[in-house]
Design a protein around this motif. Structure first.
Motif, PDB file in Angstrom:
ATOM      1  N   ARG A 299      41.706   6.014  -7.788  1.00 24.71           N
ATOM      2  CA  ARG A 299      40.747   7.024  -7.347  1.00 24.71           C
ATOM      3  C   ARG A 299      39.400   6.890  -8.051  1.00 24.71           C
ATOM      4  NH1 ARG A 299      43.519  12.128  -7.801  1.00 24.71           N
ATOM      5  NH2 ARG A 299      45.343  10.788  -7.498  1.00 24.71           N
ATOM      6  N   TYR A 319      32.313  -0.963  -6.027  1.00 19.20           N
ATOM      7  CA  TYR A 319      33.636  -0.646  -6.580  1.00 19.20           C
ATOM      8  C   TYR A 319      33.913  -1.508  -7.805  1.00 19.20           C
ATOM      9  CZ  TYR A 319      35.312   1.837  -2.379  1.00 19.20           C
ATOM     10  OH  TYR A 319      35.510   2.714  -1.358  1.00 19.20           O
ATOM     11  N   LEU A 342      53.548  -4.273  -8.269  1.00 23.07           N
ATOM     12  CA  LEU A 342      53.693  -3.571  -6.987  1.00 23.07           C
ATOM     13  C   LEU A 342      53.506  -4.483  -5.777  1.00 23.07           C
ATOM     14  CD1 LEU A 342      51.885  -0.149  -7.629  1.00 23.07           C
ATOM     15  CD2 LEU A 342      54.330  -0.555  -7.408  1.00 23.07           C
TER      16      LEU A 342
ATOM     17  N   ARG B 144      53.117   6.036  -1.548  1.00 24.48           N
ATOM     18  CA  ARG B 144      51.683   5.766  -1.615  1.00 24.48           C
ATOM     19  C   ARG B 144      51.399   4.390  -1.020  1.00 24.48           C
ATOM     20  NH1 ARG B 144      49.839   7.538  -7.744  1.00 24.48           N
ATOM     21  NH2 ARG B 144      50.271   9.774  -7.530  1.00 24.48           N
ATOM     22  N   HIS B 146      48.378   1.762  -0.817  1.00 25.68           N
ATOM     23  CA  HIS B 146      47.103   1.564  -1.508  1.00 25.68           C
ATOM     24  C   HIS B 146      46.141   0.659  -0.749  1.00 25.68           C
ATOM     25  CE1 HIS B 146      50.010   2.519  -4.735  1.00 25.68           C
ATOM     26  NE2 HIS B 146      48.996   3.166  -5.269  1.00 25.68           N
ATOM     27  N   PHE B 148      41.507   0.107  -0.832  1.00 27.80           N
ATOM     28  CA  PHE B 148      40.209   0.687  -1.166  1.00 27.80           C
ATOM     29  C   PHE B 148      39.399   0.866   0.104  1.00 27.80           C
ATOM     30  CE2 PHE B 148      41.090  -1.015  -5.433  1.00 27.80           C
ATOM     31  CZ  PHE B 148      40.809   0.139  -6.158  1.00 27.80           C
ATOM     32  N   TYR B 149      38.963   2.077   0.347  1.00 26.76           N
ATOM     33  CA  TYR B 149      38.060   2.320   1.453  1.00 26.76           C
ATOM     34  C   TYR B 149      37.276   3.572   1.120  1.00 26.76           C
ATOM     35  CZ  TYR B 149      36.399   1.229   6.078  1.00 26.76           C
ATOM     36  OH  TYR B 149      35.605   0.822   7.112  1.00 26.76           O
ATOM     37  N   LEU B 152      38.719   6.978   1.758  1.00 29.49           N
ATOM     38  CA  LEU B 152      40.052   7.251   1.216  1.00 29.49           C
ATOM     39  C   LEU B 152      39.887   7.549  -0.279  1.00 29.49           C
ATOM     40  CD1 LEU B 152      43.140   7.059   2.096  1.00 29.49           C
ATOM     41  CD2 LEU B 152      43.119   4.875   0.915  1.00 29.49           C
ATOM     42  N   ALA B 154      41.450   8.847  -2.872  1.00 29.74           N
ATOM     43  CA  ALA B 154      42.407   8.582  -3.941  1.00 29.74           C
ATOM     44  C   ALA B 154      42.680   7.087  -4.115  1.00 29.74           C
ATOM     45  CB  ALA B 154      43.716   9.313  -3.676  1.00 29.74           C
ATOM     46  N   GLY B 155      42.233   6.278  -3.171  1.00 33.42           N
ATOM     47  CA  GLY B 155      42.551   4.854  -3.241  1.00 33.42           C
ATOM     48  C   GLY B 155      43.935   4.560  -2.682  1.00 33.42           C
ATOM     49  N   TYR B 156      44.609   5.603  -2.217  1.00 33.67           N
ATOM     50  CA  TYR B 156      45.902   5.423  -1.533  1.00 33.67           C
ATOM     51  C   TYR B 156      46.080   6.567  -0.544  1.00 33.67           C
ATOM     52  CZ  TYR B 156      47.404   8.798  -5.091  1.00 33.67           C
ATOM     53  OH  TYR B 156      47.502   9.897  -5.908  1.00 33.67           O
ATOM     54  N   ARG B 162      59.352   4.389   3.387  1.00 31.82           N
ATOM     55  CA  ARG B 162      60.763   4.013   3.209  1.00 31.82           C
ATOM     56  C   ARG B 162      61.703   4.854   4.052  1.00 31.82           C
ATOM     57  NH1 ARG B 162      61.298   5.333  -2.761  1.00 31.82           N
ATOM     58  NH2 ARG B 162      59.758   6.834  -2.043  1.00 31.82           N
ATOM     59  N   ASP B 340      47.983  -6.419   1.116  1.00 32.15           N
ATOM     60  CA  ASP B 340      49.223  -6.006   0.446  1.00 32.15           C
ATOM     61  C   ASP B 340      48.997  -4.569  -0.006  1.00 32.15           C
ATOM     62  OD1 ASP B 340      51.347  -5.531  -1.331  1.00 32.15           O
ATOM     63  OD2 ASP B 340      51.550  -7.672  -1.703  1.00 32.15           O
ATOM     64  N   ARG B 342      50.829  -2.539  -1.581  1.00 32.23           N
ATOM     65  CA  ARG B 342      51.463  -2.176  -2.848  1.00 32.23           C
ATOM     66  C   ARG B 342      52.112  -0.785  -2.786  1.00 32.23           C
ATOM     67  NH1 ARG B 342      46.687  -1.792  -5.449  1.00 32.23           N
ATOM     68  NH2 ARG B 342      45.679  -2.293  -3.493  1.00 32.23           N
ATOM     69  N   PHE B 343      53.007  -0.624  -1.825  1.00 32.77           N
ATOM     70  CA  PHE B 343      53.691   0.655  -1.656  1.00 32.77           C
ATOM     71  C   PHE B 343      54.420   1.066  -2.924  1.00 32.77           C
ATOM     72  CE2 PHE B 343      53.309  -0.489   2.834  1.00 32.77           C
ATOM     73  CZ  PHE B 343      52.911   0.733   3.368  1.00 32.77           C
ATOM     74  N   MET B 344      54.422   2.351  -3.169  1.00 27.36           N
ATOM     75  CA  MET B 344      55.086   2.891  -4.355  1.00 27.36           C
ATOM     76  C   MET B 344      55.551   4.310  -4.028  1.00 27.36           C
ATOM     77  SD  MET B 344      53.245   3.553  -8.004  1.00 27.36           S
ATOM     78  CE  MET B 344      52.975   5.299  -7.775  1.00 27.36           C
ATOM     79  N   PRO B 345      56.687   4.744  -4.565  1.00 24.03           N
ATOM     80  CA  PRO B 345      57.103   6.132  -4.290  1.00 24.03           C
ATOM     81  C   PRO B 345      56.046   7.115  -4.816  1.00 24.03           C
ATOM     82  CG  PRO B 345      58.839   4.909  -5.436  1.00 24.03           C
ATOM     83  CD  PRO B 345      57.623   4.033  -5.430  1.00 24.03           C
ATOM     84  N   PRO B 347      55.092   9.919  -6.857  1.00 24.17           N
ATOM     85  CA  PRO B 347      55.853  10.573  -7.921  1.00 24.17           C
ATOM     86  C   PRO B 347      55.609  12.078  -8.027  1.00 24.17           C
ATOM     87  CG  PRO B 347      54.026   9.318  -8.845  1.00 24.17           C
ATOM     88  CD  PRO B 347      53.980   9.113  -7.369  1.00 24.17           C
TER      89      PRO B 347
END
Lengths: 483, 562
Positions: A299, A319, A342, B144, B146, B148-149, B152, B154-156, B162, B340, B342-345, B347
Motif C-alpha cells: 500500500r 512507484y 509468494l 489477497r 497483488h 500495482f495499479y 488499487l 492497498a496494492g492488492y 481458493r 504473478d 502472488r495470492f495469499m490468504p 489474514p
C-alpha cells in the motif's frame, strides 16, 4: 503509586508533572518521539518510519482510544525500529533508543570496577526491540505503562533488556485496529508496565471484541484483578527442553534453573516437557513474516499518503523510486524475500509448508497444556543487553533470528506470554524470564507471574544525575505510545 | 540465448524449430519470430491441441477440404452489488457522486485499518447463487491478489481465489433464432463459481497535462464475479445469456445491472476449434459496455481467429480490447506478459461461514448470521417463472412472453393495458410488440419514454373493441397519439372524423362509384380472380380514410360485383 493516588497523597497533575520532568531529564535516551504535553492531542499508536514521517493518522487505534476513554494521560509517542522490523530499536529514523539501565547507578558502579566495559564513552546499551522506546519510557520511570506491538517478541524483548514487565496477550483478545501491521496473523498490541499488577490493569481496559477488527473474539472479556496472596501448590510449571538453545548464557541458564527450583520448593509441580517442532519455528516465522510484510507494504505507493518521490516520469517509475527512497534496507529485504515466497512456483514449497509447520508448533503447545501443564517457564533472551557497538556487528536479519528465538513461538501459536525481570546480571543489568500460558487464560498466567515477582523482589532502577548525559542526545523528539 | 518452444517447453534447434513438435514447419513459419515475448503464456493444454491439428490435418488436405471452425465462448461477469455500503467499509455506494466523496480510511488503505465484511453483500451473493442454482459453500475464504495499479490503493484486491462462496451452478436462457419472433430455443450454461471481491477505483488520464487523476469512490464496492464455463458459441448466445443474467439480478435486487454505468461488466474468453478437437488458444476480450457490443466483439474475435488460423497463423494467449467505433479488437499493451498475482490468504478476515436452518447456532443473533434457507424463502419471481405465468394467465405465445419480460418495462406496460381493456391479450400483444415497440426501437426510446401511455393505448383498444373505429382508422389514431399532441384517442377520432361509417347507403354509394370506375377489375373478379376484390376494398377505404368496417365493405362489393 496507585495507592498514593487513591489516598490523595499525590494528585494526578503532580504525578504527570513529575513524569514530564523525568522525560525532559532523560531525553537523551531517545525513547520518545513526540512528547504530547497537552493530552488532548489526537494520535494513534504508529510505527514511525521515514515513509510515514510527518504523516499524522486521522484516527485513534482502538487500544489507544480505550485508554483515553478510561482517563489515561497520554505522555507521548515512543520510538521503535522502522515498521517494527528489528530487535534492537537501532534501525530507526529518529536515532537508536538507549537503554536507561546503561545510566543507572548500579551499572555505572559495576563499570567503574571493570574498566574494559567503558572503553568507549560514546557507546551505550541497546534496549532491544522493536518497541524499545516503549520499554525505555517505562524503565526510565517517565510513565507507568506503555504500548508496544508484539509480532515475534517486540514487546517482551525490550521489556527484558530494560527490566520491565512485558505482556503479549492472546491473539484475538486485543484489537489490532490502528496498529500498523507487520504480520497480521501474529501481531498483538503489547503492554509494558513496571509491575504484573499494572499489566493486568491495563489488559482489563484494552481487552475485548472490537467490531472494527474481525479477528477479535466475540466472547465477552471480563477484566480481572490478581490476588495478593497466591498459592502455587496446585500449579504445574512446564520447562521446555528445546529452550536450552545454543548461545544461552550460563548466567541466564542458572537463573532459569533457580526459578524452577523456587517453584518446586513452593510446592508447584515442575515438569520437563518437549515442544519438538520449536526448532523449525524461527525459519517458518521468517517465511510467514516476510510474505505478509511484502503484502502489507504494497500500500505504500506514495499516492494516498506518506512519502512520494519527485521522480515521476511514469507511474511505475514513481512507484519504484518512492518505495526505494521510503524503505530502509531491512524493509526492502523483507519485501523482496516475501514476494519470492509468494510467487506461484514457490507458494506451496515455502508459504504453505511454513503454515503447516506453524500448525504443528501450535499443536505441540496444545499437547503440553492438555497434559496438565498450566504455564511454561522459559528464558526471554539469550543474554542481558548488549552494547550498541557489539549489537550492530551482525545484520538485522541475524539479530532478529537470535533475539526472537524464545519469543516468536508464542506468536506462532497465538498464546499469551509475559516477561518479567527477576535479577541483575554480573554486569548489573536486568535478567528476565518468560511465562507462556494457555490461550485466553491471562489471569492464570499473570497470577503465576505475580507470585514469582513477589519472590524475586527485582530492584528499582537508580539514576545518577541524568543531567550529565543530556548534552549528547541526537536531533529531536518524536512513536508506539507511552502512558 | 536458448529459445524454447512455447508448446513443448523444449529447447529449439538452431533453425528455431522445436524437435518435438513439427508444427512450425507445417505452417511454414518460424514460431520464434512471432511468439518470443509471449512464450510464457502457453499452457500445456495447447501442446495437444496444436499437435493434433498438425498430425491429423496436413496442410495440403486443408486446401481441398476447408474445415469448419466453431467459436467457444466463456464469460467472466463482474456484477456490482446493490448495497448501501461497500464490501468491507461503511462508505456509501453511488454512481457519479463527486470524486473521492465516498472514501473511508480503509478504502484509502490507511495503515492500521482493517476490513469488516458487509453482511448485505454476503446475502446478495447467496441470493444470486441460489437463483443461479449454485452449491453454496458454507465456509468460504478471502485471499489477497497483488498487483500495482494507481486505482488499487492497498496494492492488492481482496477476492476469493481458493474457496469461493458458491460453485457449480447453471444459467438457463432463451435464444430467439435468427431474431425472428417465432422460435425460442432454451439453452443452459454451466456456472463455475461465484466469488465476492472488491471493486477498484477509477483512473482518469489527462493526456494534455500528462497526469492521472484517481477517484476512489468505486474502490472497495462489493462485486460478485460470476465465472461461466465456455458453453457458448457465438456473440448472440453470449448477449442473450448476459441479458438473462441481468434480468435475474434486477429481479433479485442484488445488482442494478446497468452496463453503461459499469454495474455489470463482461469479459469474454474466446477461442475457436474444430468440433471433436480440444479447445484452441483463447483470448480475453475486455472493455465491452453493452450487450450489443458484446455480441459484436465476440463475433469479430471468432472471425479474426478463424482467419488467422486459416492463413496458417497462430493465436496468442492475450488480452484484447474492443473498440466500439471500429468494431475491432486490439491487443492491450499493458496486459502483455504473465502477471504473478502472488495470492495469499487474507489474514484480517476469518473464514466466511453461512448457515442453514439445520446449522444455525441456537443463540446466534439473526442480525449477525446469514441463513441460506431464510434467503431462499425471500427469493422473488425469476424471469423464467414470470414468462410462464404470462403465458398461462393471458394465453399468449411463449415468444411474446419472452419479449415482454426482456424489454425493460414492457411487461408492466402490457399488464396495465390488459387491466384497462376488454380486448383479447393476443390483440394487445400485437399492438404493443409490433406497433409500439417497433416505433420505440426506431426512435431508440425506452418503454418508460413512450409518448403513448398504457392508459391511452387501452382507450384506443377499447374504441376498436367497441366497434367505434375500424382497425385501419385505429392505426391512424395510434400515429396521432405517437405525435403526442396531448389529445386522447377519442378526441382524435372526433377531430379527424375517423369514427366508423355506420350509414349503409353512403357506403353503398361509394362502392358503386369505385366499381364504375374500375370495370376491368370487376371483370377479373367475375372471371374468378377473387384476390382483385381486395384492391377494390382498399380503394373504398382510401376514399373513406379507413373509416368503414372492412367486413361490411367486402359484403357490399361482393354483392355488387357478382
Amino acid at each position: 503509586v496507585s495507592l498514593a493516588l487513591r489516598e490523595g497523597k499525590v494528585s494526578p497533575t503532580e504525578l504527570c508533572q513529575r513524569c514530564l520532568h523525568f522525560i525532559r531529564k532523560t531525553k537523551f535516551l531517545n525513547a520518545y518521539v513526540t512528547v504530547t504535553e497537552e493530552i488532548a492531542l489526537k494520535q494513534a499508536e504508529q510505527a514511525e518510519k521515514r515513509f510515514l514521517k510527518g504523516y499524522i493518522p486521522p484516527f485513534n487505534a482502538t487500544v489507544v482510544q480505550k485508554l483515553l476513554d478510561q482517563g489515561a494521560v497520554l505522555m507521548g509517542k515512543t520510538n521503535l525500529d522502522e515498521f517494527a522490523m528489528g530487535s534492537g530499536s537501532t534501525d530507526t529514523i529518529f536515532g537508536p533508543v538507549r537503554n536507561p539501565w546503561g545510566y543507572s547507578r548500579q551499572y555505572q558502579e559495576r563499570c567503574a570496577q571493570n574498566p574494559e566495559d567503558t572503553k568507549d564513552s560514546s557507546d551505550w546499551l541497546i534496549t532491544g526491540g522493536s518497541s524499545g522506546g516503549s520499554a525505555a519510557s517505562v524503565a526510565s520511570l517517565t510513565c507507568f505503562a506503555s504500548l508496544g506491538s508484539d509480532t515475534g517478541g517486540s514487546t517482551r524483548n525490550p521489556a527484558a533488556y530494560c527490566g520491565v514487565v512485558g505482556l503479549k496477550p492472546t491473539y484475538g483478545l486485543l484489537s489490532r485496529h490502528g496498529l500498523i501491521p507487520l504480520v497480521n496473523s501474529m501481531d498483538v498490541p503489547g503492554i509494558l508496565t513496571r509491575s504484573v499488577h499494572d499489566a493486568a490493569t491495563v489488559l482489563g481496559v484494552l481487552g475485548g471484541h472490537d467490531p472494527k477488527d474481525s479477528t477479535t473474539v466475540p466472547e465477552p472479556f471480563k477484566p480481572f484483578s490478581l490476588p495478593d496472596e497466591i498459592d502455587v501448590r496446585n500449579v504445574c510449571v512446564g520447562i521446555p527442553r528445546e529452550y536450552h538453545a545454543p548461545g544461552l548464557t550460563k548466567e541466564i541458564l542458572a537463573h532459569w534453573t533457580k526459578a524452577a527450583e523456587l517453584f518446586e520448593k513452593a510446592g508447584a509441580r515442575v515438569v520437563e516437557v518437549s515442544l519438538p517442532h520449536t526448532q523449525h519455528s524461527i525459519v517458518c516465522y521468517h517465511v510467514l513474516c516476510t510474505a505478509e510484510v511484502a503484502s502489507n507494504m504494497a500500500r505504500f505507493d506514495g499516492l494516498e499518503y506518506g512519502h512520494r518521490s519527485t521522480i515521476d516520469s511514469s507511474t511505475e517509475v514513481m512507484y519504484a523510486s518512492t518505495r526505494h527512497e521510503g524503505f530502509n534496507d531491512v524493509v526492502r529485504g523483507r519485501i523482496l524475500s516475501g514476494n519470492y515466497f509468494l510467487l506461484k512456483q514457490n507458494y506451496d514449497r515455502y508459504f504453505v509448508k511454513a503454515q503447516k509447520v506453524r500448525r504443528l508448533i501450535a499443536n505441540d503447545f496444545m499437547k503440553v497444556f492438555s497434559s496438565g501443564v498450566d504455564v511454561l517457564l522459559t528464558p526471554t533472551t539469550l543474554s542481558d543487553a548488549a552494547r550498541y557497538s557489539e549489537f550492530t556487528k551482525e545484520d538485522n536479519r541475524t539479530r532478529s533470528a537470535q533475539e526472537d528465538i524464545f519469543t516468536q513461538c508464542a506468536n506462532m501459536a497465538g498464546l499469551p506470554a509475559v516477561t518479567l525481570p527477576i535479577a541483575l546480571s554480573e554486569r548489573n543489568l536486568p535478567i528476565s524470564l518468560q511465562f507462556i500460558g494457555q490461550g485466553f487464560r491471562e489471569k492464570n498466567l499473570l497470577t503465576v507471574a505475580k507470585w514469582y515477582e513477589q519472590q524475586v523482589k527485582f530492584p528499582l532502577i537508580e539514576f545518577q544525575d541524568v543531567a550529565d548525559h543530556v548534552s549528547e542526545f541526537p536531533k529531536t523528539t518524536k512513536s508506539a505510545s507511552a502512558f | 540465448m536458448v529459445l524454447h518452444c512455447p508448446w513443448t517447453m523444449m529447447a529449439a534447434s538452431s533453425a528455431g524449430v522445436c524437435t518435438a513438435c513439427t508444427i512450425f514447419r507445417l505452417s511454414g513459419r518460424y514460431w520464434f519470430s512471432r511468439t518470443l515475448s509471449y512464450n510464457n503464456n502457453f499452457s500445456i493444454r495447447n501442446v495437444q491441441t496444436t499437435t493434433l491439428h498438425c498430425q491429423s490435418q496436413p496442410q495440403t488436405k486443408r486446401k481441398t477440404d476447408p474445415r469448419k471452425w466453431v467459436g467457444v465462448v466463456g464469460l467472466e461477469i463482474h456484477a456490482q452489488i446493490h448495497s448501501n455500503a461497500k464490501l468491507f467499509s461503511e462508505s456509501g455506494v453511488h454512481f457519479a457522486a463527486p470524486p473521492n466523496s465516498l472514501v473511508s480510511y480503509f478504502d484509502a488503505s490507511l495503515p492500521g485499518t482493517l476490513p469488516v465484511l458487509n453482511r448485505r453483500c454476503v446475502e446478495a451473493a447467496v441470493m444470486t447463487s441460489l437463483a443461479l442454482n449454485c452449491t453454496i459453500n458454507k465456509k468460504s475464504l478471502f485471499d489477497r491478489k497483488h498487483y500495482f495499479y494507481a486505482d488499487l490503493p492497498a496494492g492488492y484486491q481482496i477476492t476469493q481465489q481458493r474457496l469461493p462462496i458458491a460453485v457449480a451452478g447453471s444459467l438457463t436462457y432463451n435464444l430467439l433464432v435468427r431474431q425472428k419472433w417465432n422460435q425460442v430455443v432454451t439453452k443452459t450454461i454451466r456456472i463455475k463459481q461465484i466469488q465476492l471481491e472488491q471493486d477498484s477505483g477509477k483512473s482518469l488520464h489527462d493526456d494534455t497535462r500528462s497526469q492521472t487523476l484517481i477517484d476512489l469512490n468505486r474502490a472497495g464496492v462489493g462485486l460478485m464475479e460470476v465465472v461461466m464455463e465456455p458453453d457458448m458459441c457465438c456473440g448472440e448466445e453470449a448477449a442473450a445469456a448476459v441479458r438473462e443474467l441481468q434480468l435475474i439480478l434486477q429481479a433479485l435486487g442484488t445488482c442494478q445491472g446497468n452496463m453503461a454505468e459499469g454495474q455489470l461488466r463482461v469479459d469474454a474468453n474466446v477461442s475457436v476449434h474444430q468440433p471433436g478437437e480440444p479447445l484452441g488458444v483463447r483470448t480475453e476480450v475486455k472493455n465491452i459496455n453493452s450487450a450489443r457490443f458484446l455480441a459484436r466483439a465476440i463475433d469479430y474475435e471468432i472471425q479474426r481467429q478463424t482467419d488467422v488460423l486459416e492463413s496458417g497463423g497462430w493465436i496468442l494467449n492475450e488480452t484484447r480490447s474492443f473498440d466500439y467505433k471500429s468494431g475491432r479488437t486490439t491487443p492491450m499493451r499493458d496486459k502483455e506478459g504473465l502477471q504473478d498475482y502472488r495470492f495469499m490468504p487474507e489474514p484480517n478476515l476469518p473464514p466466511l461461514i453461512v448457515y442453514d436452518n439445520k446449522t444455525v447456532p441456537a443463540h446466534a443473533d439473526p442480525q449477525q448470521v446469514v441463513n441460506i434457507d431464510q434467503i431462499r424463502e425471500r427469493l422473488p419471481e425469476l424471469p423464467n417463472v414470470r414468462r410462464s405465468r404470462l403465458v398461462e394467465q393471458y394465453g399468449i405465445l411463449p415468444e411474446h412472453s419472452f419479449t415482454l419480460v426482456n424489454e425493460d418495462g414492457l411487461m408492466e406496460y402490457f399488464v396495465s393495458v390488459a387491466r384497462e381493456t376488454k380486448a383479447e391479450p393476443r390483440k394487445i400483444i400485437g399492438w404493443i410488440i409490433k406497433d409500439l415497440l417497433g416505433l420505440l426501437k426506431q426512435h431508440s426510446l425506452n418503454v418508460s419514454q413512450s409518448p403513448i401511455s398504457p392508459m391511452s393505448m387501452a382507450e384506443l383498444l377499447n374504441l376498436l373493441e367497441a366497434g367505434t373505429v375500424s382497425s385501419s382508422a385505429a392505426k391512424q389514431v395510434f400515429q396521432e397519439l405517437w405525435k403526442g399532441a396531448g389529445s386522447s384517442a377519442s378526441q382524435i377520432v372526433q377531430k379527424l372524423d375517423l369514427g366508423l361509417l355506420q350509414d349503409r347507403s353512403t357506403l353503398e354509394q361509394i362502392c358503386r362509384t369505385v366499381i364504375d370506375s374500375h370495370q376491368e377489375e370487376v371483370r377479373a373478379i367475375r372471371g374468378g380472380n377473387k384476390k382483385v376484390l381486395n384492391k377494390l376494398i382498399g380503394l373504398v377505404q382510401r376514399e373513406l380514410k379507413g373509416r368503414a368496417d372492412p367486413v361490411q365493405v367486402k359484403t357490399i362489393l361482393e354483392e355488387k360485383t357478382l
